[in-house]
Design a protein around this motif. Sequence first.
Motif, PDB file in Angstrom:
ATOM      1  N   SER A  58       0.802  -1.225   0.000  1.00  0.00           N
ATOM      2  CA  SER A  58       0.000   0.000   0.000  1.00  0.00           C
ATOM      3  C   SER A  58       0.839   1.281   0.000  1.00  0.00           C
ATOM      4  CB  SER A  58      -0.960   0.008   1.188  1.00  0.00           C
ATOM      5  OG  SER A  58      -0.247   0.004   2.402  1.00  0.00           O
ATOM      6  N   ASP A  61       0.687   3.724  -5.107  1.00  0.00           N
ATOM      7  CA  ASP A  61      -0.556   3.422  -5.828  1.00  0.00           C
ATOM      8  C   ASP A  61      -0.339   2.616  -7.100  1.00  0.00           C
ATOM      9  OD1 ASP A  61      -2.127   4.675  -3.958  1.00  0.00           O
ATOM     10  OD2 ASP A  61      -2.173   6.590  -5.015  1.00  0.00           O
ATOM     11  N   ALA A  86      -8.430  -2.434  -2.442  1.00  0.00           N
ATOM     12  CA  ALA A  86      -7.546  -1.468  -3.098  1.00  0.00           C
ATOM     13  C   ALA A  86      -6.118  -2.013  -3.190  1.00  0.00           C
ATOM     14  CB  ALA A  86      -7.555  -0.138  -2.342  1.00  0.00           C
ATOM     15  N   ARG A  89      -5.934  -4.954  -5.797  1.00  0.00           N
ATOM     16  CA  ARG A  89      -5.977  -4.474  -7.188  1.00  0.00           C
ATOM     17  C   ARG A  89      -4.626  -3.963  -7.670  1.00  0.00           C
ATOM     18  NH1 ARG A  89     -11.930  -1.661  -7.035  1.00  0.00           N
ATOM     19  NH2 ARG A  89     -13.052  -3.570  -7.555  1.00  0.00           N
TER      20      ARG A  89
END
Length: 193
Positions: A58, A61, A86, A89
């Motif tokens: 994380s 991005d 998130a 992905r």
Amino acid sequence: MRNDSIRYLIVPGWQGSPQNHWQSHWQNSLPRCARVEQADWMAPQRDDWVAALEQAVSQDDGPVILIAHSLGCITVAHWAAQAPLASLRRVQGALLVAPADVERPACPAALRNFAPIPRHLLPFPSQVVSSDNDPAVSTPRALAMAQDWGAQAGVLSGAGHINVKSGHQRWEQGFAYLYRLQSRQAQPVRRRA
């Protein structure tokens, strides 16, 4: 196959990967490559290792490819079972080399808190690479993990645990698995509901 936007994350196993381990060589060779650092390499705790992996994924991005070895493979499976969507992905693929069978009878006690091994499909392309004489996992167990995770599987002959002890310092031939994994990025990936 090179993609400068991809970040590679090295996920070592128990006791880390020393300087002459192929993961260390790859870290120095691949662009935008970092290592997931653990607070305790000798007495690993599943929740701590999973949290460190989440923090590393994380951090940025952009797209990520995970390159895991041994207990690092099992850490990836546990992380994928609970990671935020998130974070999942961001992962474009996972190369899972010599996954350690933490459920085997002779498993070191320090690794047993990583059992049971998650059996769910990974929500990103993955490739398991094992050996037919790995002391940390039998061939049938490695193939079963690959099937459970929805991963392609490759079994090397006489490669041991695919580490320094078994003669895999640079492991240049392993890049073929990484490139094959990267070529699968364009294919549809499974997503966790």
